[in-house]
Design a protein around this motif. Structure first.
Motif, PDB file in Angstrom:
ATOM      1  N   ALA A 171       0.888  -1.338  -0.127  1.00  0.00           N
ATOM      2  CA  ALA A 171      -0.142   0.077   0.120  1.00  0.00           C
ATOM      3  C   ALA A 171       0.730   1.306   0.116  1.00  0.00           C
ATOM      4  CB  ALA A 171      -1.150  -0.207   0.965  1.00  0.00           C
ATOM      5  N   ASP A 172       0.337   2.263  -0.535  1.00  0.00           N
ATOM      6  CA  ASP A 172       0.927   3.626  -0.468  1.00  0.00           C
ATOM      7  C   ASP A 172       0.002   4.715  -0.650  1.00  0.00           C
ATOM      8  OD1 ASP A 172       0.823   4.359  -3.422  1.00  0.00           O
ATOM      9  OD2 ASP A 172       2.253   2.335  -3.611  1.00  0.00           O
ATOM     10  N   VAL A 173       0.538   5.943  -0.301  1.00  0.00           N
ATOM     11  CA  VAL A 173      -0.285   6.896  -0.118  1.00  0.00           C
ATOM     12  C   VAL A 173       0.334   8.201  -0.521  1.00  0.00           C
ATOM     13  CG1 VAL A 173      -1.599   8.764   1.464  1.00  0.00           C
ATOM     14  CG2 VAL A 173      -1.446   6.171   2.257  1.00  0.00           C
ATOM     15  N   GLU A 174      -0.203   8.879  -1.422  1.00  0.00           N
ATOM     16  CA  GLU A 174       0.445  10.219  -2.147  1.00  0.00           C
ATOM     17  C   GLU A 174       0.108  11.290  -1.160  1.00  0.00           C
ATOM     18  OE1 GLU A 174       0.744  11.829  -6.510  1.00  0.00           O
ATOM     19  OE2 GLU A 174      -1.488  12.007  -5.706  1.00  0.00           O
ATOM     20  N   LEU A 175       1.154  11.714  -0.463  1.00  0.00           N
ATOM     21  CA  LEU A 175       0.863  12.841   0.557  1.00  0.00           C
ATOM     22  C   LEU A 175       0.935  14.238   0.081  1.00  0.00           C
ATOM     23  CD1 LEU A 175       3.228  11.207   3.537  1.00  0.00           C
ATOM     24  CD2 LEU A 175       0.663  11.144   3.108  1.00  0.00           C
ATOM     25  N   LEU A 176       1.726  14.526  -0.883  1.00  0.00           N
ATOM     26  CA  LEU A 176       1.991  15.677  -1.746  1.00  0.00           C
ATOM     27  C   LEU A 176       1.724  15.128  -3.134  1.00  0.00           C
ATOM     28  CD1 LEU A 176       4.550  17.830   0.053  1.00  0.00           C
ATOM     29  CD2 LEU A 176       2.067  18.072   0.303  1.00  0.00           C
ATOM     30  N   ARG A 177       0.994  15.913  -4.014  1.00  0.00           N
ATOM     31  CA  ARG A 177       0.825  15.387  -5.383  1.00  0.00           C
ATOM     32  C   ARG A 177       2.242  15.193  -6.209  1.00  0.00           C
ATOM     33  NH1 ARG A 177      -2.643  14.816  -9.511  1.00  0.00           N
ATOM     34  NH2 ARG A 177      -2.030  15.517 -11.430  1.00  0.00           N
ATOM     35  N   ASN A 178       2.361  14.115  -6.896  1.00  0.00           N
ATOM     36  CA  ASN A 178       3.577  14.051  -7.540  1.00  0.00           C
ATOM     37  C   ASN A 178       5.026  14.104  -6.899  1.00  0.00           C
ATOM     38  OD1 ASN A 178       1.915  13.151  -9.633  1.00  0.00           O
ATOM     39  ND2 ASN A 178       2.080  15.114 -10.529  1.00  0.00           N
ATOM     40  N   ARG A 179       5.042  14.182  -5.439  1.00  0.00           N
ATOM     41  CA  ARG A 179       6.163  14.723  -4.890  1.00  0.00           C
ATOM     42  C   ARG A 179       6.587  13.748  -3.565  1.00  0.00           C
ATOM     43  NH1 ARG A 179       8.677  19.785  -5.162  1.00  0.00           N
ATOM     44  NH2 ARG A 179      10.878  19.385  -4.112  1.00  0.00           N
ATOM     45  N   LEU A 180       5.722  13.553  -2.598  1.00  0.00           N
ATOM     46  CA  LEU A 180       6.006  12.916  -1.370  1.00  0.00           C
ATOM     47  C   LEU A 180       4.867  11.548  -1.197  1.00  0.00           C
ATOM     48  CD1 LEU A 180       7.741  12.872   1.278  1.00  0.00           C
ATOM     49  CD2 LEU A 180       5.689  14.136   2.273  1.00  0.00           C
ATOM     50  N   TYR A 181       5.463  10.271  -0.815  1.00  0.00           N
ATOM     51  CA  TYR A 181       4.758   9.209  -0.869  1.00  0.00           C
ATOM     52  C   TYR A 181       5.219   8.474   0.437  1.00  0.00           C
ATOM     53  CZ  TYR A 181       4.169  10.134  -5.791  1.00  0.00           C
ATOM     54  OH  TYR A 181       4.073  10.770  -7.099  1.00  0.00           O
ATOM     55  N   ALA A 182       4.018   7.706   1.186  1.00  0.00           N
ATOM     56  CA  ALA A 182       4.407   6.865   2.255  1.00  0.00           C
ATOM     57  C   ALA A 182       3.956   5.573   1.798  1.00  0.00           C
ATOM     58  CB  ALA A 182       3.507   7.363   3.257  1.00  0.00           C
ATOM     59  N   GLY A 183       4.707   4.621   1.947  1.00  0.00           N
ATOM     60  CA  GLY A 183       4.382   3.136   1.633  1.00  0.00           C
ATOM     61  C   GLY A 183       4.443   2.322   2.965  1.00  0.00           C
ATOM     62  N   PHE A 184       3.605   1.345   2.811  1.00  0.00           N
ATOM     63  CA  PHE A 184       3.347   0.050   3.921  1.00  0.00           C
ATOM     64  C   PHE A 184       3.207  -1.234   3.179  1.00  0.00           C
ATOM     65  CE2 PHE A 184       1.422   4.224   4.629  1.00  0.00           C
ATOM     66  CZ  PHE A 184       1.670   4.432   5.965  1.00  0.00           C
ATOM     67  N   ASN A 185       4.040  -2.197   3.801  1.00  0.00           N
ATOM     68  CA  ASN A 185       3.982  -3.538   3.525  1.00  0.00           C
ATOM     69  C   ASN A 185       3.471  -4.455   4.583  1.00  0.00           C
ATOM     70  OD1 ASN A 185       6.407  -4.013   0.761  1.00  0.00           O
ATOM     71  ND2 ASN A 185       4.427  -2.902   0.819  1.00  0.00           N
ATOM     72  N   LEU A 186       2.635  -5.461   4.427  1.00  0.00           N
ATOM     73  CA  LEU A 186       2.580  -6.569   5.436  1.00  0.00           C
ATOM     74  C   LEU A 186       2.991  -7.764   4.458  1.00  0.00           C
ATOM     75  CD1 LEU A 186      -1.161  -6.054   6.644  1.00  0.00           C
ATOM     76  CD2 LEU A 186       0.926  -5.365   7.912  1.00  0.00           C
ATOM     77  N   LEU A 187       3.654  -8.776   5.366  1.00  0.00           N
ATOM     78  CA  LEU A 187       4.438  -9.728   4.835  1.00  0.00           C
ATOM     79  C   LEU A 187       4.201 -10.904   5.603  1.00  0.00           C
ATOM     80  CD1 LEU A 187       6.753 -11.329   2.939  1.00  0.00           C
ATOM     81  CD2 LEU A 187       8.195 -10.593   4.722  1.00  0.00           C
ATOM     82  N   TYR A 188       3.678 -11.916   4.770  1.00  0.00           N
ATOM     83  CA  TYR A 188       3.380 -13.395   5.403  1.00  0.00           C
ATOM     84  C   TYR A 188       4.157 -14.435   4.453  1.00  0.00           C
ATOM     85  CZ  TYR A 188       1.323 -18.044   6.596  1.00  0.00           C
ATOM     86  OH  TYR A 188       1.186 -19.337   6.922  1.00  0.00           O
ATOM     87  N   GLU A 189       5.267 -15.027   4.974  1.00  0.00           N
ATOM     88  CA  GLU A 189       6.055 -15.885   3.992  1.00  0.00           C
ATOM     89  C   GLU A 189       6.595 -17.183   4.817  1.00  0.00           C
ATOM     90  OE1 GLU A 189       9.581 -14.071   1.799  1.00  0.00           O
ATOM     91  OE2 GLU A 189      10.619 -15.265   3.571  1.00  0.00           O
ATOM     92  N   PRO A 190       5.725 -18.457   4.558  1.00  0.00           N
ATOM     93  CA  PRO A 190       5.846 -19.590   4.897  1.00  0.00           C
ATOM     94  C   PRO A 190       6.850 -20.306   3.867  1.00  0.00           C
ATOM     95  CG  PRO A 190       3.739 -19.625   3.763  1.00  0.00           C
ATOM     96  CD  PRO A 190       4.195 -18.164   3.705  1.00  0.00           C
ATOM     97  N   GLU A 191       7.575 -21.005   4.461  1.00  0.00           N
ATOM     98  CA  GLU A 191       8.664 -21.951   3.732  1.00  0.00           C
ATOM     99  C   GLU A 191       8.783 -23.302   4.203  1.00  0.00           C
ATOM    100  OE1 GLU A 191      12.577 -20.140   2.971  1.00  0.00           O
ATOM    101  OE2 GLU A 191      11.989 -18.645   3.870  1.00  0.00           O
ATOM    102  N   TYR A 192       8.958 -24.309   3.311  1.00  0.00           N
ATOM    103  CA  TYR A 192       9.061 -25.610   3.497  1.00  0.00           C
ATOM    104  C   TYR A 192      10.414 -26.007   2.825  1.00  0.00           C
ATOM    105  CZ  TYR A 192       8.718 -30.836   3.437  1.00  0.00           C
ATOM    106  OH  TYR A 192       8.998 -32.103   3.432  1.00  0.00           O
ATOM    107  N   THR A 193      11.536 -26.867   3.531  1.00  0.00           N
ATOM    108  CA  THR A 193      12.880 -27.033   3.162  1.00  0.00           C
ATOM    109  C   THR A 193      13.057 -28.391   3.427  1.00  0.00           C
ATOM    110  OG1 THR A 193      13.506 -24.850   3.577  1.00  0.00           O
ATOM    111  CG2 THR A 193      15.091 -26.505   3.331  1.00  0.00           C
ATOM    112  N   HIS A 194      13.381 -29.157   2.241  1.00  0.00           N
ATOM    113  CA  HIS A 194      13.623 -30.718   2.456  1.00  0.00           C
ATOM    114  C   HIS A 194      15.361 -30.654   2.134  1.00  0.00           C
ATOM    115  CE1 HIS A 194      13.291 -35.043   2.689  1.00  0.00           C
ATOM    116  NE2 HIS A 194      14.087 -35.036   1.502  1.00  0.00           N
TER     117      HIS A 194
END
Length: 298
Positions: A171-194
């Motif tokens: 997700a991201d939000v344009e705080l100032l038009r074409n100039r300042l941006y805030a970004g946010f991530n949520l991560l879920y990463e399962p792994e199986y290793t043999h």
């Protein structure tokens, strides 16, 4: 807490910053309101923005992530994606490609000494733009899933059969038009290793990030980000083993309308391992990580 900057990471980021300055025009000479709309996917470093490009657009990317530093010894590892990307509609994007890795490990506890370059495996990614930014709505949200198959363990460099299914909300939000941006991530990463020894490992990484990026000129964006990561030794999130906080700067430079670069560096500034009183979590994570990505659109 003082965290040393690795020489290799410093050279990468310094060179990237110099390139940005060389190819940028002074911000004062332009009116931000008249700048071309910016695709936000790559402007936050390790945090991924919501942008998915223009309908019909294709892209080839070389994206390298380096991980440096463990509790002791010498530890340097990289993984590179050779990626083809296609956007069939304004709401959907597909990516797929091959993986290559390098490992330079010596005298690290619980890891065998190793120096190698190898073909690692392959991956695919599906991205869906769930919330589109409009003139009345500055927020944009994309859902992404990325299955990956590895033949080489990304931490140890050992031969394995590894299956990862990364799921993220970008997700991201344009705080100032074409100039300042805030970004946010949520991560879920399962792994199986043999492993070849018939040992199996189930693990999960959870993460969240926040980033802020400022467009200094039409083709240059700089910023910083923070990540909080948690590791579990199962899929059910009941076997917590440790967490970490990583911070660092990032740079985005568009050299031409179709060629651009992203550079980022993160350092672990706080972390804990369950059962280990020492500071930082260097069992599941690393002291530093760096990213360098070059892309060509066509």
């Amino acid at each position: 807490m003082r965290v040393p900057f690795p020489r290799r990471g410093a050279r990468i980021f310094a060179a990237s910053a110099l390139a940005g300055l060389c190819f940028s025009a002074p911000a004062r000479a332009e009116d931000a309101e008249n700048w071309r709309e910016l695709e936000t996917k790559y402007i936050f470093g390790f945090t991924t923005g919501s942008g998915i490009g223009i309908e019909g657009e294709k892209e080839f990317t070389v994206d390298t992530i380096g991980r440096f530093g463990k509790r002791d010894g010498r530890y340097n590892a990289t993984e590179t994606k050779y990626e083809y990307e296609f956007t069939p509609s304004q709401f959907v994007q597909f990516e797929f490609g091959a993986l290559g890795s390098t490992h330079d490990i010596r005298n690290v506890t619980d890891l065998d000494d190793r120096r190698q370059v190898a073909f690692t495996g392959g991956f695919g990614e599906f991205r869906y733009l769930a919330v589109e930014r409009t003139s009345n709505n500055p927020l944009s949200v994309t859902l992404a899933v990325e299955p990956t198959v590895r033949l080489i363990d990304e931490t140890s460099g050992e031969r394995v059969h590894n299956y990862e299914f990364e799921t993220t909300l970008n997700a991201d939000v344009e705080l100032l038009r074409n100039r300042l941006y805030a970004g946010f991530n949520l991560l879920y990463e399962p792994e199986y290793t043999h492993a070849l020894t018939n040992e199996t490992v189930r693990e999960t990484t959870l993460g969240t990030s926040a980033a802020l990026s400022l467009r200094l000129a039409p083709n240059v964006v700089v910023g910083g980000e923070a990540w909080y990561l948690r590791h579990y030794d199962d899929f059910g999130l009941s076997a917590f083993t440790g967490d970490a906080v990583m911070l660092g700067p990032n740079l985005f430079v568009r050299f031409t309308p179709k060629i651009f670069m992203t550079a980022a560096w993160n350092a672990q500034v706080w972390g804990r391992e369950v059962g280990n009183p020492l500071s930082l979590n260097l069992a599941e994570f690393q002291r530093h990580r760096a990213r360098l990505k070059f892309a060509v659109e066509f």
